[in-house]
Design an enzyme around this catalytic site. Structure first.
Site, PDB file in Angstrom:
ATOM      1  N   HIS A  22     -30.178  27.213  11.147  1.00  0.00           N
ATOM      2  CA  HIS A  22     -31.318  28.101  10.910  1.00  0.00           C
ATOM      3  C   HIS A  22     -32.098  27.617   9.686  1.00  0.00           C
ATOM      4  CE1 HIS A  22     -30.423  31.728  13.608  1.00  0.00           C
ATOM      5  NE2 HIS A  22     -29.610  30.756  13.981  1.00  0.00           N
ATOM      6  N   ASP A  34     -21.229  20.062   9.837  1.00  0.00           N
ATOM      7  CA  ASP A  34     -20.509  20.904   8.891  1.00  0.00           C
ATOM      8  C   ASP A  34     -20.098  19.987   7.760  1.00  0.00           C
ATOM      9  OD1 ASP A  34     -19.642  23.637   8.415  1.00  0.00           O
ATOM     10  OD2 ASP A  34     -17.618  22.814   8.369  1.00  0.00           O
ATOM     11  N   PHE A  50     -28.897  18.588  -4.133  1.00  0.00           N
ATOM     12  CA  PHE A  50     -28.689  20.016  -3.907  1.00  0.00           C
ATOM     13  C   PHE A  50     -27.190  20.286  -3.870  1.00  0.00           C
ATOM     14  CE2 PHE A  50     -29.334  17.725   0.054  1.00  0.00           C
ATOM     15  CZ  PHE A  50     -28.203  18.055   0.785  1.00  0.00           C
ATOM     16  N   ASP A  54     -24.167  18.387  -5.845  1.00  0.00           N
ATOM     17  CA  ASP A  54     -24.565  17.033  -6.253  1.00  0.00           C
ATOM     18  C   ASP A  54     -24.490  16.773  -7.763  1.00  0.00           C
ATOM     19  OD1 ASP A  54     -24.942  16.432  -3.623  1.00  0.00           O
ATOM     20  OD2 ASP A  54     -27.115  16.165  -3.727  1.00  0.00           O
TER      21      ASP A  54
END
Length: 200
Positions: free
Chosen positions: A16, A75, A158, A161
């Site tokens: 999504h 995933d 992001f 990281d």
């Protein structure tokens, strides 16, 4: 049945997150029309598996069954050796409902301090699954090993990281130029395997 991804075909990305769909499109060299499960109003399944590959397959099969189209799911997450592989498949959940990864990184540091762990080894995993509506599913997994550093460094990237230094380097993923990171990230390694299995 020919388990190949034909260039130009439409693929449903079982996400999504429009940003993830753009990333998938780029990693597949723009050769496919990518639409998201979100844009098709497909509900997200509960991630009930205990591994990255299990959850990727679950998400891909769920979206393929509901859409009637070939679906791709991923995933991924961070595993820490001293924490017995945690946060692992719960990497996003450690960031809470608001997806606050500053909080998640603090949680990793606190857990390591609580157990007095000097071991900073960690690895990022990306599992990719492609499922066809009539059942077949192909899954691959890419891994990058490295070590953790605190406090977080860098504002690129992001998630986790800014605390992860890949093996052989001295900069965190948060400090690296995104193009350098993506040249050999866990997700890039997984896509390389996927292309070898289903495209090349």
């Amino acid at each position: 049945m020919n388990l190949k991804l034909i260039k130009g075909m439409r693929l449903v990305a079982a996400t999504h997150n429009p940003g993830k769909a753009r990333e998938i499109e780029a990693l597949l060299d723009g050769n496919y029309e990518i639409v998201t499960a979100g844009s098709l109003n497909l509900p997200e399944p509960d991630e009930t598996e205990s591994t990255f590959t299990g959850n990727a397959m679950l998400k891909a099969r769920h979206a393929a069954a509901l859409s009637g189209e070939v679906c791709l799911a991923d995933d991924s997450g961070l595993s820490v050796a001293a924490l017995d592989g945690a946060p692992g498949i719960f990497s996003a959940r450690w960031a809470g409902p608001t997806k606050d990864f500053t909080l998640a990184m603090q949680k990793v540091e606190q857990r390591l301090e609580e157990i007095g762990a000097a071991d900073r080894r960690a690895w990022f995993t990306s599992a990719l699954a492609v499922a066809w509506p009539d059942g077949p599913c192909v899954v691959v997994e890419g891994v990058v090993h490295g070590e953790l550093t605190f406090p977080p460094r860098g504002d690129r990237g992001f998630g986790y990281d800014p605390i992860f230094i890949p093996e052989g380097g001295d900069l965190t993923y948060g400090e690296l130029d995104p193009a350098i990171k993506e040249a050999d990230s866990h997700r890039t390694r997984a896509f390389r395997l996927l292309k070898a299995a289903l495209i090349d």
